[in-house]
Write a protein that holds these residues in place. Structure first.
Motif, mmCIF file in Angstrom:
data_model
loop_
_atom_site.group_PDB
_atom_site.id
_atom_site.type_symbol
_atom_site.label_atom_id
_atom_site.label_comp_id
_atom_site.label_asym_id
_atom_site.label_seq_id
_atom_site.Cartn_x
_atom_site.Cartn_y
_atom_site.Cartn_z
ATOM 1 N N ILE A 156 0.741 -1.316 -0.003
ATOM 2 C CA ILE A 156 0.090 -0.061 -0.006
ATOM 3 C C ILE A 156 0.929 1.196 0.123
ATOM 4 O O ILE A 156 0.595 2.386 -0.655
ATOM 5 N N PHE A 157 1.920 1.272 0.692
ATOM 6 C CA PHE A 157 2.724 2.554 0.956
ATOM 7 C C PHE A 157 3.887 2.787 0.231
ATOM 8 O O PHE A 157 4.645 1.810 0.204
ATOM 9 N N THR A 158 4.434 3.754 -0.032
ATOM 10 C CA THR A 158 5.551 4.079 -0.635
ATOM 11 C C THR A 158 6.625 4.371 0.593
ATOM 12 O O THR A 158 6.417 4.236 1.624
ATOM 13 N N GLU A 159 8.040 4.424 0.012
ATOM 14 C CA GLU A 159 8.911 4.266 0.838
ATOM 15 C C GLU A 159 8.869 5.547 1.769
ATOM 16 O O GLU A 159 9.208 5.386 2.980
ATOM 17 N N ILE A 160 8.485 6.759 1.275
ATOM 18 C CA ILE A 160 8.363 7.893 1.936
ATOM 19 C C ILE A 160 7.436 7.801 3.126
ATOM 20 O O ILE A 160 7.655 8.274 4.044
ATOM 21 N N GLU A 161 6.442 7.232 2.735
ATOM 22 C CA GLU A 161 5.166 6.882 3.682
ATOM 23 C C GLU A 161 5.608 6.199 4.783
ATOM 24 O O GLU A 161 5.219 6.367 6.097
ATOM 25 N N GLN A 162 6.058 4.848 4.389
ATOM 26 C CA GLN A 162 6.671 3.929 5.387
ATOM 27 C C GLN A 162 7.828 4.795 6.313
ATOM 28 O O GLN A 162 7.658 4.584 7.505
ATOM 29 N N ALA A 163 8.659 5.516 5.755
ATOM 30 C CA ALA A 163 9.606 6.113 7.026
ATOM 31 C C ALA A 163 9.000 6.997 7.749
ATOM 32 O O ALA A 163 9.339 7.076 9.088
ATOM 33 N N LYS A 164 7.848 7.737 7.403
ATOM 34 C CA LYS A 164 7.252 8.679 8.235
ATOM 35 C C LYS A 164 6.538 7.932 9.326
ATOM 36 O O LYS A 164 6.646 8.379 10.476
ATOM 37 N N SER A 165 5.722 7.063 8.968
ATOM 38 C CA SER A 165 4.982 6.181 9.900
ATOM 39 C C SER A 165 5.905 5.381 10.767
ATOM 40 O O SER A 165 5.465 5.332 12.038
ATOM 41 N N GLU A 166 6.834 4.880 10.171
ATOM 42 C CA GLU A 166 7.835 4.100 11.300
ATOM 43 C C GLU A 166 8.667 5.012 11.970
ATOM 44 O O GLU A 166 8.944 4.447 13.323
ATOM 45 N N ARG A 167 8.808 6.315 11.828
ATOM 46 C CA ARG A 167 9.353 7.055 12.829
ATOM 47 C C ARG A 167 8.504 7.275 14.053
ATOM 48 O O ARG A 167 8.912 7.571 15.113
ATOM 49 N N ARG A 168 7.089 7.116 13.950
ATOM 50 C CA ARG A 168 6.223 7.328 14.897
ATOM 51 C C ARG A 168 5.905 5.845 15.776
ATOM 52 O O ARG A 168 5.358 5.939 16.664
ATOM 53 N N ALA A 169 6.756 5.008 15.498
ATOM 54 C CA ALA A 169 6.376 3.603 16.142
ATOM 55 C C ALA A 169 6.803 3.771 17.557
ATOM 56 O O ALA A 169 6.139 3.164 18.320
ATOM 57 N N TYR A 209 -0.201 5.805 9.296
ATOM 58 C CA TYR A 209 -0.726 5.042 8.245
ATOM 59 C C TYR A 209 -1.908 5.243 7.926
ATOM 60 O O TYR A 209 -2.358 5.099 6.589
ATOM 61 N N ALA A 210 -2.762 5.335 8.626
ATOM 62 C CA ALA A 210 -4.328 5.500 8.330
ATOM 63 C C ALA A 210 -4.751 6.657 7.746
ATOM 64 O O ALA A 210 -5.396 6.423 6.629
ATOM 65 N N LYS A 211 -3.997 7.794 8.125
ATOM 66 C CA LYS A 211 -4.272 9.090 7.344
ATOM 67 C C LYS A 211 -3.680 8.710 6.072
ATOM 68 O O LYS A 211 -4.313 9.277 4.934
ATOM 69 N N ARG A 212 -2.540 8.164 5.773
ATOM 70 C CA ARG A 212 -2.198 7.907 4.265
ATOM 71 C C ARG A 212 -2.933 7.108 3.548
ATOM 72 O O ARG A 212 -3.231 7.159 2.165
#
Length: 156
Positions: free
Chosen positions: A35-48, A61-64
């Motif tokens: 579902i998600f691009t690398e940029i989206e993954q990086a942003k979401s994973e920083r919030r983990a 991830y849900a907002k994206r």
């Protein structure tokens, strides 16, 4: 003199963040990569590691996810006619403002709906209030000679 633009499409999507949490638990990286691009993954994973009350990673991830749904609606196609999940990715301009970077079938569709002599701009707003996340997308076109900056560039 600034000329007003033309709205090409509007899309909105609302998603239950708990649905994304369940997909992350059940399918993990397979869901993320589909579902998600690398940029989206990086942003979401920083919030983990966030100490937020609720799962900030899943909310991001849900907002994206919602933004992709809203963008596909604004394009007038949904997820068909060559428009795929990873063809649309939320990116942030240097100001922090979100926009979408389109590739593949989504970019081809954007180019097809943009009138000659016009440049497309993608306006995005994202919000969440657990357990819901929402995205709203407006695609507009403005004359190319307009001095306004575009959101279809490739910000990192």
């Amino acid at each position: 003199m600034m000329m007003s633009g033309t709205i090409l499409g509007i899309g909105n999507d609302l998603i239950d963040i708990r649905r994304v949490e369940k997909s992350l638990e059940r399918f993990g990286q397979r869901f993320i990569d589909r579902i998600f691009t690398e940029i989206e993954q990086a942003k979401s994973e920083r919030r983990a590691g966030s100490a937020a009350k609720n799962n900030a990673r899943a909310s991001t991830y849900a907002k994206r996810f919602a933004a992709k749904e809203a963008c596909s609606k604004a394009l007038g196609t949904g997820f068909r006619d060559g428009v795929f999940w990873r063809d649309m990715g939320v990116v942030n301009l240097p100001s922090g403002q979100p926009t979408m970077r389109l590739t593949g079938g989504a970019l081809a569709r954007l180019e097809a709906i943009t009138p000659p002599g016009m440049r497309a701009r993608i306006h995005v707003t994202l919000t969440d209030e657990y357990p819901m996340a929402e995205a709203f997308v407006v695609i507009s076109a403005e004359p190319i000679e307009s001095a306004m900056p575009t959101n279809t560039a490739t910000p990192e």
